[in-house]
Each structure stands twice: as C-alpha cells, then as structure tokens.
Design an enzyme around this catalytic site. Structure first.
Site, PDB file in Angstrom:
ATOM      1  N   ASN A   8       4.331  -3.320  -9.158  1.00 56.62           N
ATOM      2  CA  ASN A   8       4.183  -4.082 -10.402  1.00 56.62           C
ATOM      3  C   ASN A   8       2.939  -4.953 -10.267  1.00 56.62           C
ATOM      4  O   ASN A   8       2.959  -5.961  -9.576  1.00 56.62           O
ATOM      5  CB  ASN A   8       5.453  -4.940 -10.601  1.00 56.62           C
ATOM      6  N   TRP A   9       1.864  -4.520 -10.936  1.00 56.64           N
ATOM      7  CA  TRP A   9       0.587  -5.226 -10.766  1.00 56.64           C
ATOM      8  C   TRP A   9       0.454  -6.434 -11.695  1.00 56.64           C
ATOM      9  O   TRP A   9      -0.565  -7.112 -11.698  1.00 56.64           O
ATOM     10  CB  TRP A   9      -0.584  -4.248 -10.931  1.00 56.64           C
ATOM     11  N   LYS A  10       1.440  -6.644 -12.524  1.00 55.04           N
ATOM     12  CA  LYS A  10       1.477  -7.818 -13.431  1.00 55.04           C
ATOM     13  C   LYS A  10       0.129  -7.966 -14.155  1.00 55.04           C
ATOM     14  O   LYS A  10      -0.515  -6.966 -14.445  1.00 55.04           O
ATOM     15  CB  LYS A  10       1.862  -9.059 -12.619  1.00 55.04           C
ATOM     16  N   HIS A  99      11.982  -8.192 -16.911  1.00 56.62           N
ATOM     17  CA  HIS A  99      11.508  -8.916 -15.723  1.00 56.62           C
ATOM     18  C   HIS A  99      11.729 -10.418 -15.931  1.00 56.62           C
ATOM     19  O   HIS A  99      11.582 -10.925 -17.041  1.00 56.62           O
ATOM     20  CB  HIS A  99      10.019  -8.616 -15.493  1.00 56.62           C
ATOM     21  N   GLU A 101       9.982 -12.886 -15.304  1.00 56.88           N
ATOM     22  CA  GLU A 101       8.837 -13.628 -15.873  1.00 56.88           C
ATOM     23  C   GLU A 101       8.832 -13.525 -17.394  1.00 56.88           C
ATOM     24  O   GLU A 101       8.385 -14.438 -18.087  1.00 56.88           O
ATOM     25  CB  GLU A 101       7.534 -13.088 -15.261  1.00 56.88           C
ATOM     26  N   GLU A 171      16.331  -8.666  -8.443  1.00 57.54           N
ATOM     27  CA  GLU A 171      15.256  -9.567  -8.029  1.00 57.54           C
ATOM     28  C   GLU A 171      15.735 -11.016  -8.128  1.00 57.54           C
ATOM     29  O   GLU A 171      15.748 -11.590  -9.222  1.00 57.54           O
ATOM     30  CB  GLU A 171      14.035  -9.390  -8.939  1.00 57.54           C
ATOM     31  N   GLY A 177       7.250 -13.656  -5.581  1.00 55.23           N
ATOM     32  CA  GLY A 177       5.893 -14.165  -5.397  1.00 55.23           C
ATOM     33  C   GLY A 177       5.737 -15.305  -4.415  1.00 55.23           C
ATOM     34  O   GLY A 177       4.698 -15.956  -4.392  1.00 55.23           O
ATOM     35  N   SER A 218       9.176 -10.595  -2.979  1.00 56.46           N
ATOM     36  CA  SER A 218       8.462 -10.850  -1.718  1.00 56.46           C
ATOM     37  C   SER A 218       8.632  -9.761  -0.671  1.00 56.46           C
ATOM     38  O   SER A 218       8.687 -10.040   0.529  1.00 56.46           O
ATOM     39  CB  SER A 218       8.855 -12.226  -1.151  1.00 56.46           C
ATOM     40  N   GLY A 239       5.414  -6.717  -6.090  1.00 53.50           N
ATOM     41  CA  GLY A 239       4.308  -7.340  -6.825  1.00 53.50           C
ATOM     42  C   GLY A 239       3.102  -7.536  -5.911  1.00 53.50           C
ATOM     43  O   GLY A 239       2.380  -6.583  -5.592  1.00 53.50           O
TER      44      GLY A 239
HETATM   45  P1  PGA Z   1       6.546 -10.067  -5.564  1.00 55.93           P
HETATM   46  O1  PGA Z   1       6.917  -9.657  -7.076  1.00 55.93           O
HETATM   47  O2  PGA Z   1       6.613  -8.826  -4.736  1.00 55.93           O
HETATM   48  O3  PGA Z   1       5.158 -10.624  -5.646  1.00 55.93           O
HETATM   49  O4  PGA Z   1       7.528 -11.076  -5.128  1.00 55.93           O
HETATM   50  C1  PGA Z   1       7.977  -8.777  -7.336  1.00 55.93           C
HETATM   51  C2  PGA Z   1       8.211  -8.659  -8.817  1.00 55.93           C
HETATM   52  O5  PGA Z   1       8.010  -9.636  -9.548  1.00 55.93           O
HETATM   53  O6  PGA Z   1       8.609  -7.599  -9.311  1.00 55.93           O
END
Ligand code: PGA
Length: 262
Positions: A8-10, A99, A101, A171, A177, A218, A239
């Site tokens: 997931n490159w956001k 997600h 976010e 998650e 993150g 993470s 991510g």
């Molecule tokens: P992260 O993000 O690996 O940077 O913790 C994962 C995600 O948000 O899907």
C-alpha cells in the site's frame, strides 16, 4: 491457499517514482522464480495505475494491481470519485476498502464500507477489507467487539458464493506506520477472532479454506517471518517498508515459511 503480499503505497509516489519502483521490483522478482508461487499486489495512487498497467502488460509481469479505494457507484455525478468499472479498465484486481486512515480522516462509516465491498464484488474486484481497533478501544477492552462489528457490518448482505473472494486485513490502528508491530501471537488471536465471527454467517469449511485473513501494521523485513509463520495469517498488507524495492522483495522471499502448517 496462496499467501498474499499487498503493498500500500498510500499518497507517497508520483507516476514516475511509482513506475521506477515497479520496474525494480519486477526485475528482482523475476530473478527469484520462487517468489512466483505467492500473490504480489501493488496499490499505487490512482494516477499511476494506467502507466503501471501498461508496463506490466509489456513485460508480462506476474505482479497484480490494486486500488487504495473505490466508490460504490458505477458512474454519475460523484465529483472526485473513482468507479470500480474504471479500475477494471486498467486491470485492477484488488481494492483496499475501509483503511483506518480513511475511516479516520474521511469519516468512512461501516455502511459506506459495506456498500464499497458489495460494489467491488459486483465488478469482480477483490475487496481487501481493513478492520482493527484503535489504542483507546483496546485499552477499554473493546478489541473483540470493534473487530466483530467492523467485520460483520462490512460483509452484510454478501452472498455465500461471493464471500470466498474477500480478503480481510487486520490492522491494529495504533501500530500503523510507527515501525513497531504488535506481537505475532496477538495478531494471530485477532485473525482467529475474525474467522470465528464469520463462522456465524458462512460455512466453517469455506472460512477455513478459502478466506484469506492478512496482517498489516509496521511489517518489515525483520519481523515479517514471525507473522507469516503463524497459522491463520495468510499474508501481509505493508505500507512504509514496501516503498523500497530491495525491502519489498526480501519480504516476498520470506513467504516460504517451512514451519507453516496451513
Ligand atoms: P505500515 O502501513 O506498514 O506503514 O504500518 C500499513 C498500512 O497502513 O496498510
């Protein structure tokens, strides 16, 4: 069941940067034929999907494409939204839905997430449904109830024959993150819980055999083994650590866990 690696490159890479990264990943994966037995999916920004799809076609890449979100209508007056049909046109096969976010910054509700899941299925996209409790919810002892509610509501009305296409990503919100994941046993507990919730509506056999439940939060090359070696963890959603080709390929390589039963 094949394990799956989803990057997931956001909102991190522009078109050129995304293309550069897929070129590196594709060539590294091709040098490691072993990696082909698992599914690898990249989810760049919407803007990069078209160019990456062209590249994958040209190079006959095995990497699959996913979107970071979808809208629940096919077309119409929905300014700023992207239809599942448009995503199919650029060969997207997966869509991340719900997600944290988006739940947090854009107030996506369980109901909106459910509409997106049903629309994704209607258009042949595999929904990657994200669920997970916040730190406050966990402190209040609400982990199980939050996960149960999010899973149940996201899948409301999903028919038995569509169900097996779904992927659920657990998650825990506070470890996204930050570089420090939860303990693998902790993640495995939530994965079992998710399956238990689904046993109520779907056959145990299908849930056990066909449903992929993956972990995100993470994950990196140093800790990935401990997750994918857990029974019941069928892959990862990554991510930050997926933004570098070497790291991503190293993680995909660790998918051949000899200890794994399922
Ligand atoms: P992260 O993000 O690996 O940077 O913790 C994962 C995600 O948000 O899907």
């Amino acid at each position: 069941m094949k394990q799956i690696f989803i990057a997931n490159w956001k909102m991190n890479l522009n078109v050129e940067e995304s293309l550069d990264l897929v070129k590196k990943i594709d060539s590294l994966l091709k040098k490691n034929k072993d990696t082909e037995k698992n599914d690898v999916v990249v989810c760049p920004s919407f803007l990069s999907l078209w160019a990456i799809n062209n590249y994958f076609n040209q190079k006959k890449s095995k990497i699959k494409l996913g979107a970071q979100n979808i809208f629940w209508e096919e077309k119409g007056a929905f300014t700023g939204e992207i239809s599942p049909k448009m995503l199919k046109e650029v060969n997207c096969q997966y869509a991340i839905i719900g997600h944290s976010e988006r739940r947090e910054n854009l107030w996506e509700s369980d109901q909106m997430i459910n509409q997106k899941v049903r629309t994704a299925l209607k258009f042949g996209l595999t929904p990657v449904v994200c669920v997970g409790e916040t730190f406050e919810e966990r402190k209040r002892g609400q982990r199980d109830s939050v996960i149960g509610r999010q899973v149940g509501r996201a899948l409301e009305g999903v028919k038995k024959n569509e169900f097996r296409k779904i992927i659920i990503a657990y998650e825990p919100v506070w470890v996204i993150g930050i570089g420090q994941a939860v303990e693998p046993e902790d993640a495995a507990y939530s994965h079992h819980l998710i399956r238990k919730v689904l046993f109520k509506s779907y056959s145990e056999k299908i849930v056990a055999k066909d449903l992929r439940v993956i972990y995100g939060g993470s994950v990196n090359p140093d800790n990935i083994d401990s997750f994918i070696c857990q029974d019941g963890i069928d892959g990862v959603l990554v991510g930050s650590a997926s933004l570098e080709a070497d790291k991503l390929v190293k993680m995909v390589k660790s998918f051949s866990c000899p200890k794994r039963k399922k």
